[in-house]
Scaffold this active site. Structure first.
Site, mmCIF file in Angstrom:
data_model
loop_
_atom_site.group_PDB
_atom_site.id
_atom_site.type_symbol
_atom_site.label_atom_id
_atom_site.label_comp_id
_atom_site.label_asym_id
_atom_site.label_seq_id
_atom_site.Cartn_x
_atom_site.Cartn_y
_atom_site.Cartn_z
ATOM 1 N N LYS A 139 100.214 2.843 -94.364
ATOM 2 C CA LYS A 139 99.499 1.743 -93.702
ATOM 3 C C LYS A 139 100.466 0.593 -93.647
ATOM 4 C CE LYS A 139 95.711 -1.446 -93.954
ATOM 5 N NZ LYS A 139 95.366 -2.372 -95.022
ATOM 6 N N GLY A 145 90.338 -10.342 -96.552
ATOM 7 C CA GLY A 145 89.681 -10.990 -97.672
ATOM 8 C C GLY A 145 88.719 -12.098 -97.298
#
Lengths: 260, 260, 260, 260
Positions: B94, B155
């Site tokens: 990733k 986040g």
């Protein structure tokens, strides 16, 4: 969830109108896992919808919640409720008194009046209402033990049109079961309602008018559980400034590795 | 869903950072039903997080998707990816190349360059990108067989910040697996991503930082399924003007009943 | 507002395409109070649009900002810019390099490359870009002294599609003039852009395709001023819980009055 | 705009509470260009606020619209209205009957009852109400010739919380003056209200509590005009797929130029 004297596990209540066929309705009920279905007396009374439809509902094992859909006056709603009680043999009645033909918004004045009459007559009233806190208080004074605020106009599929209003309602009635009724279009709408702390969701058109009603019924059931659990799990607060979701503790260590 | 040569059933991918304890992480993975977990090399390299964490992931049976979280340059990302391949013995990476410290937005220039280098080096790249269509095209030209657009800053828990942009992405890349990565805060956000036709959702903070991460993991898993099925079921179009969800065919019939 | 070496008072910049007639364009320019108009070289070059259109612009007294609308490659954009400089005798160029035909989103790679070339050639570049912070940094490195992020796709009239993204842009580039370009549909959209602290708004379709372009031009001009002043006036923060806007200090006093 | 028998040009009505000083209030009134100001009887009755405040309002030349802010019962509201009539010598009364202390939402039942009583007593009632269509009908039946739906809770500055509801209200009462009262936070909110076709906006906190109330008053005045004109100008419909705002008719022509 306690609806009057009845404990109900499933947080999804399903309407029974507008399905492509009785078989699809039956499968959608099963897929939804619902324990309560609403039935319009008018639909039930309509020629041709009678016996088979009734057998189907009986076979589902669900509690029947008759409704007064399409009623525009206190008299109409009360009369319809009384017929429903005879026909379905239940004190439950989903009380709709429609105040406006296009938006199908409740007539909150007639609603409160009809709720008073029906409660005194022994009914257990499920009032279809708006997010108005004062109307909610009047309904509770009238004897309603739960409230069914709308998400958006019936059949619109717009989702939760006034989320802040529903949030205020939850805050104001912390101990009253609140069931969002009408306006849900997609599973995420149902999840949002539950994330606001609502106790349950009632929907009809979003399932009946989906391309594949049975799959949509299953999706809605899962969305309701997802939203309920998400609320229970105490979600993080959204943050305006992004913060790393991966700690950078190893940074020094990594740069060591890099420079070996 | 095919991610390079691997067929994956679960549409929820989970990050492994920030959990209150390894035991909770383990239970959250199980509850989520995920088959792919991302792991930050930096975290893995950090002292004290090593052996136990690694055993835990191995025991989960999930595919490991190492990430380059915290990398800010092509060189850092490529180096980290190479270490990850050695450590985790997988061609999957990733690819995060962070362009801005506060918003953790990708540096799309460095991202494309690193993707080219890594693809040529035999990696199967999962690029963390924006909703920019042109960047998506460049990544595909660089050899990426899937794209991971952000929902909102990492986040932040803000949900899908630019739904129209994601919708355009789906329309523009109908055959490329699209995984919304970052920004999900609540189950309804995950459901919305799937309702837009996304193939999967990757999240971390929303589970790890919930009051009850295990319950939230379960909720997210159900929301993803709900959204996926909701999309597959061909939902109704929202309607501006409300229409009755209960047919009024029986109206005449009812008024007959009323006047008997 | 300083755009390169030129001080501009009006915070509304106007496009000149798609008007019902030259006379209406002329009146719209006057009504908007704009001091800068963009002109497509392609439009100007088109047969039949030539002399009269040019005279009209000249008469308006506005600065001409030629644009490279419709260009899809660096070469096309650079060539068009050079022709524009000759034709309009200005170092200014609104640089559009379209990366995707449907959404008209910028090709941020080609944009940065073209901006470098043009800046080195002495142009003062007004880059039509996205809200991507990293792209913004590259454009500034390339010599751009201002940025023109989109609000939504050109001609869509959707308003500000990613308000958080624009807010992050403002925070990240506090001293660079930011002009929202494209996507504005209504006066409230223009006001919102200015309330985010943007320096100006550029629009075209919303005025040209309104039923009454001249009135809309005037409305947009006022909205831009309203938003700019609203931002400068330091607006109240929205409050989650409502508070009285009328002090109740006189309550005791009033009840005295009542019981007299 | 006709408010009962009075023709009013300015579409912005201003509240007079919570200003930092009488001088700032005076300047804000002037900057807003308003012709109607609301005054709380309770405020007026409070010790120390009397003579100077009254002189200030008189000097402003505005029509006084006394309000019943802070009243929670029919009796309180009616009594306050009667005192207001005596004090301010006007049949106008802005009728607020607050049903809930936190959200300051109207008690729609008491509101309709008080409106009936006051209308029969010769008052010209300006009812502060919700977006409920049925309540609106009852108020009109009670003799109200205009309606003042809220945008959001008083003092919240949240803007228009239920835009669809306000839109339905406009559609349902095409000929009744509708004034959005409460909830406006920023100029773009005021512009949006007018773009929905509302006749006017009444606000207080957003101006009084801005860092610079006088500048904000001016900004709101311009936003109201911008929104009103934007509505009158018949804005373009938002389009889902972007379309070029610059015609490409000259494309062939340009490529000729390029290849010369």
């Amino acid at each position: 969830m306690r609806l009057y004297e009845t404990e109900i596990d499933s947080r999804l209540l399903l309407g029974t109108a507008q399905y492509p066929s009785p078989a699809i309705l039956q499968d959608a009920i099963t897929a939804s896992g619902c324990q309560v279905v609403t039935v319009s007396l008018r639909r039930e009374s309509a020629e041709g919808s009678g016996a088979g439809f009734w057998d189907l509902l009986r076979a589902s094992g669900c509690q029947i919640l008759p409704n007064t859909a399409g009623c525009h006056t206190v008299h109409e709603a009360v009369t319809t409720a009384q017929m429903a009680r005879d026909l379905f043999n239940t004190p439950w009645i989903k009380l709709e008194v429609i105040g406006h033909g296009d938006t199908l918004q409740p007539d909150v004045f007639a609603l409160v009046e009809a709720a008073q009459i029906l409660t005194q007559d022994g009914f257990q009233v499920f009032p279809y209402t708006t997010e108005d806190l004062v109307v909610g208080e009047k309904l509770i004074e009238a004897g309603c033990q739960l409230l069914m605020p709308w998400g958006a106009p019936i059949g619109s599929g717009q989702g939760l049109r006034n989320r802040d209003g529903l949030r205020a309602m939850r805050a104001h009635f912390p101990d009253t079961p609140l069931i969002v009724d009408a306006g849900i279009g997609r599973p995420s709408d149902a999840a949002q309602a539950m994330e606001l702390g609502m106790d349950a969701v009632l929907l009809n058109t979003a399932v009946a008018k989906a391309g594949d009603p049975v799959t949509m019924a299953r999706a809605m059931a899962q969305a309701v559980i997802a939203g309920q659990q998400g609320h229970a799990a105490d979600p993080m607060e959204p943050r305006d400034m992004a913060v790393p979701s991966t700690p950078t503790l190893g940074l020094a260590h990594l740069s060591e590795l890099e420079h070996r």
